[in-house]
Design a protein around this motif. Structure first.
Motif, PDB file in Angstrom:
ATOM      1  N   ILE A  63       5.415  -3.290 -13.486  1.00 29.15           N
ATOM      2  CA  ILE A  63       6.532  -2.355 -13.335  1.00 29.15           C
ATOM      3  C   ILE A  63       6.298  -1.622 -12.021  1.00 29.15           C
ATOM      4  O   ILE A  63       5.288  -0.941 -11.856  1.00 29.15           O
ATOM      5  CB  ILE A  63       6.606  -1.338 -14.488  1.00 29.15           C
ATOM      6  CG1 ILE A  63       6.648  -2.060 -15.837  1.00 29.15           C
ATOM      7  CG2 ILE A  63       7.812  -0.426 -14.320  1.00 29.15           C
ATOM      8  CD1 ILE A  63       6.547  -1.110 -17.027  1.00 29.15           C
ATOM      9  N   LYS A  64       7.236  -1.795 -11.086  1.00 25.04           N
ATOM     10  CA  LYS A  64       7.041  -1.199  -9.764  1.00 25.04           C
ATOM     11  C   LYS A  64       7.752   0.135  -9.628  1.00 25.04           C
ATOM     12  O   LYS A  64       8.826   0.337 -10.205  1.00 25.04           O
ATOM     13  CB  LYS A  64       7.595  -2.148  -8.685  1.00 25.04           C
ATOM     14  CG  LYS A  64       6.762  -3.389  -8.489  1.00 25.04           C
ATOM     15  CD  LYS A  64       7.365  -4.230  -7.384  1.00 25.04           C
ATOM     16  CE  LYS A  64       6.588  -5.528  -7.227  1.00 25.04           C
ATOM     17  NZ  LYS A  64       7.287  -6.464  -6.347  1.00 25.04           N
ATOM     18  N   ALA A  65       7.133   1.025  -8.871  1.00 26.45           N
ATOM     19  CA  ALA A  65       7.807   2.250  -8.440  1.00 26.45           C
ATOM     20  C   ALA A  65       7.627   2.277  -6.925  1.00 26.45           C
ATOM     21  O   ALA A  65       6.782   2.994  -6.386  1.00 26.45           O
ATOM     22  CB  ALA A  65       7.199   3.468  -9.105  1.00 26.45           C
ATOM     23  N   SER A  66       8.393   1.407  -6.254  1.00 21.08           N
ATOM     24  CA  SER A  66       8.320   1.323  -4.791  1.00 21.08           C
ATOM     25  C   SER A  66       9.684   1.703  -4.215  1.00 21.08           C
ATOM     26  O   SER A  66      10.597   2.058  -4.970  1.00 21.08           O
ATOM     27  CB  SER A  66       7.917  -0.095  -4.371  1.00 21.08           C
ATOM     28  OG  SER A  66       8.917  -1.018  -4.712  1.00 21.08           O
ATOM     29  N   LEU A  67       9.811   1.641  -2.910  1.00 18.78           N
ATOM     30  CA  LEU A  67      11.036   2.097  -2.239  1.00 18.78           C
ATOM     31  C   LEU A  67      12.307   1.518  -2.875  1.00 18.78           C
ATOM     32  O   LEU A  67      13.314   2.214  -3.014  1.00 18.78           O
ATOM     33  CB  LEU A  67      10.970   1.693  -0.758  1.00 18.78           C
ATOM     34  CG  LEU A  67      12.133   2.152   0.109  1.00 18.78           C
ATOM     35  CD1 LEU A  67      12.252   3.662   0.132  1.00 18.78           C
ATOM     36  CD2 LEU A  67      11.972   1.616   1.520  1.00 18.78           C
ATOM     37  N   SER A 106       5.125   6.737   2.632  1.00 15.98           N
ATOM     38  CA  SER A 106       3.944   5.853   2.730  1.00 15.98           C
ATOM     39  C   SER A 106       3.117   5.719   1.449  1.00 15.98           C
ATOM     40  O   SER A 106       1.915   5.475   1.519  1.00 15.98           O
ATOM     41  CB  SER A 106       2.991   6.314   3.848  1.00 15.98           C
ATOM     42  OG  SER A 106       3.672   6.464   5.047  1.00 15.98           O
ATOM     43  N   VAL A 107       3.750   5.921   0.292  1.00 18.26           N
ATOM     44  CA  VAL A 107       3.033   5.720  -0.975  1.00 18.26           C
ATOM     45  C   VAL A 107       3.948   5.000  -1.974  1.00 18.26           C
ATOM     46  O   VAL A 107       5.175   5.087  -1.874  1.00 18.26           O
ATOM     47  CB  VAL A 107       2.562   7.047  -1.624  1.00 18.26           C
ATOM     48  CG1 VAL A 107       1.433   7.680  -0.834  1.00 18.26           C
ATOM     49  CG2 VAL A 107       3.728   8.014  -1.795  1.00 18.26           C
ATOM     50  N   SER A 108       3.340   4.308  -2.930  1.00 17.00           N
ATOM     51  CA  SER A 108       4.078   3.733  -4.058  1.00 17.00           C
ATOM     52  C   SER A 108       3.081   3.367  -5.151  1.00 17.00           C
ATOM     53  O   SER A 108       1.858   3.419  -4.931  1.00 17.00           O
ATOM     54  CB  SER A 108       4.884   2.504  -3.629  1.00 17.00           C
ATOM     55  OG  SER A 108       4.036   1.524  -3.058  1.00 17.00           O
ATOM     56  N   TYR A 109       3.633   3.029  -6.327  1.00 20.57           N
ATOM     57  CA  TYR A 109       2.811   2.650  -7.484  1.00 20.57           C
ATOM     58  C   TYR A 109       3.278   1.328  -8.062  1.00 20.57           C
ATOM     59  O   TYR A 109       4.456   0.967  -7.929  1.00 20.57           O
ATOM     60  CB  TYR A 109       2.999   3.668  -8.620  1.00 20.57           C
ATOM     61  CG  TYR A 109       2.094   4.878  -8.635  1.00 20.57           C
ATOM     62  CD1 TYR A 109       0.734   4.774  -8.403  1.00 20.57           C
ATOM     63  CD2 TYR A 109       2.621   6.133  -8.956  1.00 20.57           C
ATOM     64  CE1 TYR A 109      -0.080   5.904  -8.470  1.00 20.57           C
ATOM     65  CE2 TYR A 109       1.811   7.259  -9.022  1.00 20.57           C
ATOM     66  CZ  TYR A 109       0.465   7.135  -8.772  1.00 20.57           C
ATOM     67  OH  TYR A 109      -0.330   8.246  -8.844  1.00 20.57           O
ATOM     68  N   ALA A 110       2.356   0.672  -8.776  1.00 21.52           N
ATOM     69  CA  ALA A 110       2.747  -0.408  -9.679  1.00 21.52           C
ATOM     70  C   ALA A 110       1.952  -0.222 -10.963  1.00 21.52           C
ATOM     71  O   ALA A 110       0.761   0.130 -10.910  1.00 21.52           O
ATOM     72  CB  ALA A 110       2.458  -1.770  -9.061  1.00 21.52           C
ATOM     73  N   ILE A 111       2.600  -0.415 -12.108  1.00 21.82           N
ATOM     74  CA  ILE A 111       1.920  -0.349 -13.401  1.00 21.82           C
ATOM     75  C   ILE A 111       1.729  -1.799 -13.848  1.00 21.82           C
ATOM     76  O   ILE A 111       2.701  -2.571 -13.891  1.00 21.82           O
ATOM     77  CB  ILE A 111       2.781   0.398 -14.461  1.00 21.82           C
ATOM     78  CG1 ILE A 111       3.438   1.667 -13.910  1.00 21.82           C
ATOM     79  CG2 ILE A 111       1.980   0.659 -15.720  1.00 21.82           C
ATOM     80  CD1 ILE A 111       2.619   2.612 -13.154  1.00 21.82           C
ATOM     81  N   LEU A 112       0.477  -2.170 -14.148  1.00 18.41           N
ATOM     82  CA  LEU A 112       0.158  -3.562 -14.467  1.00 18.41           C
ATOM     83  C   LEU A 112      -0.268  -3.666 -15.928  1.00 18.41           C
ATOM     84  O   LEU A 112      -1.232  -3.012 -16.337  1.00 18.41           O
ATOM     85  CB  LEU A 112      -0.982  -4.056 -13.555  1.00 18.41           C
ATOM     86  CG  LEU A 112      -0.853  -3.742 -12.058  1.00 18.41           C
ATOM     87  CD1 LEU A 112      -2.131  -4.110 -11.313  1.00 18.41           C
ATOM     88  CD2 LEU A 112       0.327  -4.486 -11.453  1.00 18.41           C
ATOM     89  N   GLU A 113       0.456  -4.489 -16.684  1.00 15.09           N
ATOM     90  CA  GLU A 113       0.141  -4.682 -18.100  1.00 15.09           C
ATOM     91  C   GLU A 113      -0.398  -6.089 -18.314  1.00 15.09           C
ATOM     92  O   GLU A 113       0.282  -7.067 -18.002  1.00 15.09           O
ATOM     93  CB  GLU A 113       1.391  -4.480 -18.951  1.00 15.09           C
ATOM     94  CG  GLU A 113       1.955  -3.063 -18.891  1.00 15.09           C
ATOM     95  CD  GLU A 113       3.230  -2.944 -19.712  1.00 15.09           C
ATOM     96  OE1 GLU A 113       3.152  -2.487 -20.861  1.00 15.09           O
ATOM     97  OE2 GLU A 113       4.302  -3.323 -19.206  1.00 15.09           O
ATOM     98  N   PHE A 114      -1.619  -6.159 -18.857  1.00  7.12           N
ATOM     99  CA  PHE A 114      -2.294  -7.451 -19.063  1.00  7.12           C
ATOM    100  C   PHE A 114      -2.546  -7.708 -20.538  1.00  7.12           C
ATOM    101  O   PHE A 114      -3.514  -7.172 -21.098  1.00  7.12           O
ATOM    102  CB  PHE A 114      -3.663  -7.462 -18.364  1.00  7.12           C
ATOM    103  CG  PHE A 114      -3.645  -7.331 -16.879  1.00  7.12           C
ATOM    104  CD1 PHE A 114      -3.597  -6.096 -16.264  1.00  7.12           C
ATOM    105  CD2 PHE A 114      -3.713  -8.464 -16.069  1.00  7.12           C
ATOM    106  CE1 PHE A 114      -3.615  -5.977 -14.882  1.00  7.12           C
ATOM    107  CE2 PHE A 114      -3.727  -8.355 -14.688  1.00  7.12           C
ATOM    108  CZ  PHE A 114      -3.672  -7.104 -14.089  1.00  7.12           C
ATOM    109  N   PRO A 115      -1.709  -8.536 -21.201  1.00 11.43           N
ATOM    110  CA  PRO A 115      -2.102  -8.942 -22.548  1.00 11.43           C
ATOM    111  C   PRO A 115      -3.389  -9.780 -22.486  1.00 11.43           C
ATOM    112  O   PRO A 115      -3.813 -10.186 -21.387  1.00 11.43           O
ATOM    113  CB  PRO A 115      -0.910  -9.766 -23.036  1.00 11.43           C
ATOM    114  CG  PRO A 115      -0.120 -10.116 -21.837  1.00 11.43           C
ATOM    115  CD  PRO A 115      -0.441  -9.114 -20.779  1.00 11.43           C
ATOM    116  N   VAL A 116      -3.982 -10.008 -23.628  1.00 14.78           N
ATOM    117  CA  VAL A 116      -5.243 -10.754 -23.721  1.00 14.78           C
ATOM    118  C   VAL A 116      -5.179 -12.074 -22.941  1.00 14.78           C
ATOM    119  O   VAL A 116      -4.223 -12.828 -23.070  1.00 14.78           O
ATOM    120  CB  VAL A 116      -5.527 -11.043 -25.223  1.00 14.78           C
ATOM    121  CG1 VAL A 116      -6.614 -12.078 -25.392  1.00 14.78           C
ATOM    122  CG2 VAL A 116      -5.890  -9.741 -25.924  1.00 14.78           C
TER     123      VAL A 116
END
Ligand code: NAG
Ligand code: NAG
Ligand code: NAG
Ligand code: NAG
Ligand code: NAG
Length: 208
Positions: free
Chosen positions: A70-74, A84-94
């Protein structure tokens, strides 16, 4: 170094090159803005412009069936323009993997919030730097280098947040950009020192 004996043309080229490399160092992240923030034309500023709620969906939710970003970029959050900043939320199932990719415009700072992750990047000298991260650990992926993240745990999913030093870090998947683009098969076969049928086999897995 400029020497008195250099021809005027060579010394001009030299000075231009030095100037360009200084400019390059100065602008090695997003360009600096000359205002506090950048507004789209005709927009009045209020706090909503600086707010992004698009990640609320993960609160109290269950893990997805496959690796999800899930990105929170421009693109998703216009208020980041010029910051000059942004986030990404990374979800890793097994057992899931974030396959080999690069971010052409930013360094990535990954923070493991839950579970554990095997991560790694390869530098321009082909040296692999790999690490097993536990909950609470951070890892930095230098800008533009090939990297991956893998949840090898067989019972626990993993959650990570990545911060980027650009509002628009960009992502280039290695597999997709090489084997799922329109690069001629002959170029690929020669580049990988193999035959066209091997290339076709790899391509069909991605284009499938
Ligand atoms: C901004 O507002 C002005 C005045 O109302 C208008 O003339 C102009 O077309 C608008 N520009 C944009 C990009 O909407
Ligand atoms: C998440 O769950 C907790 C506990 O059940 C609840 O208090 C909270 O309101 C929920 N949050 C959201 C955003 O649904
Ligand atoms: C590149 O890696 C090799 C071994 O993998 C090492 O011997 C060499 O010193 C490295 N060169 C640089 C510039 O890091
Ligand atoms: C998976 O994670 C749990 C909780 O941290 C740990 O107890 C377990 O040993 C891990 N299993 C494997 C196969 O890594
Ligand atoms: C390969 O490219 C096609 C067309 O752009 C796309 O629909 C497909 O999802 C890509 N395959 C993978 C594995 O990403």
């Amino acid at each position: 170094m400029y020497k008195p004996g250099m021809s005027p043309m060579i010394s001009f080229l030299y000075i231009t090159l030095v100037f360009c490399s200084v400019v390059q160092v100065t602008f090695s992240s997003d360009p600096n803005i000359l205002t506090d923030y950048v507004l789209p034309p005709n927009m009045t500023v209020d706090a909503n412009y600086f707010t992004y709620t698009g990640v609320r969906s993960i609160v109290n939710s269950t893990y997805p069936a496959k690796f999800t970003v899930i990105k929170a970029s421009l693109h998703e959050f216009p208020g980041l323009l010029g910051q000059s900043v942004s986030y990404a939320i990374l979800e890793f199932p097994v057992g899931s993997i974030n396959p080999l990719h690069i971010h052409p415009r930013a360094t990535e700072l990954l923070f493991v919030i839950a579970g554990s992750l095997q991560v790694g990047f390869v530098d321009t000298n082909k040296t692999l730097y790999s690490q097993k991260l536990e909950t609470g650990d951070m890892f930095v992926f230098p800008k533009g280098l090939v990297h991956f993240q893998y949840n090898s745990n067989t019972t626990e999913p993993a959650l990570a947040v990545s911060a980027f030093g650009s509002a628009s870090a960009g992502t280039q998947s290695i597999a997709n950009s090489v084997f799922n683009s329109t690069i001629y098969e002959g170029i690929l076969a020669t580049s990988f020192k193999t035959t066209a049928d091997i290339i076709e086999k790899i391509e069909s897995g991605l284009k499938g």
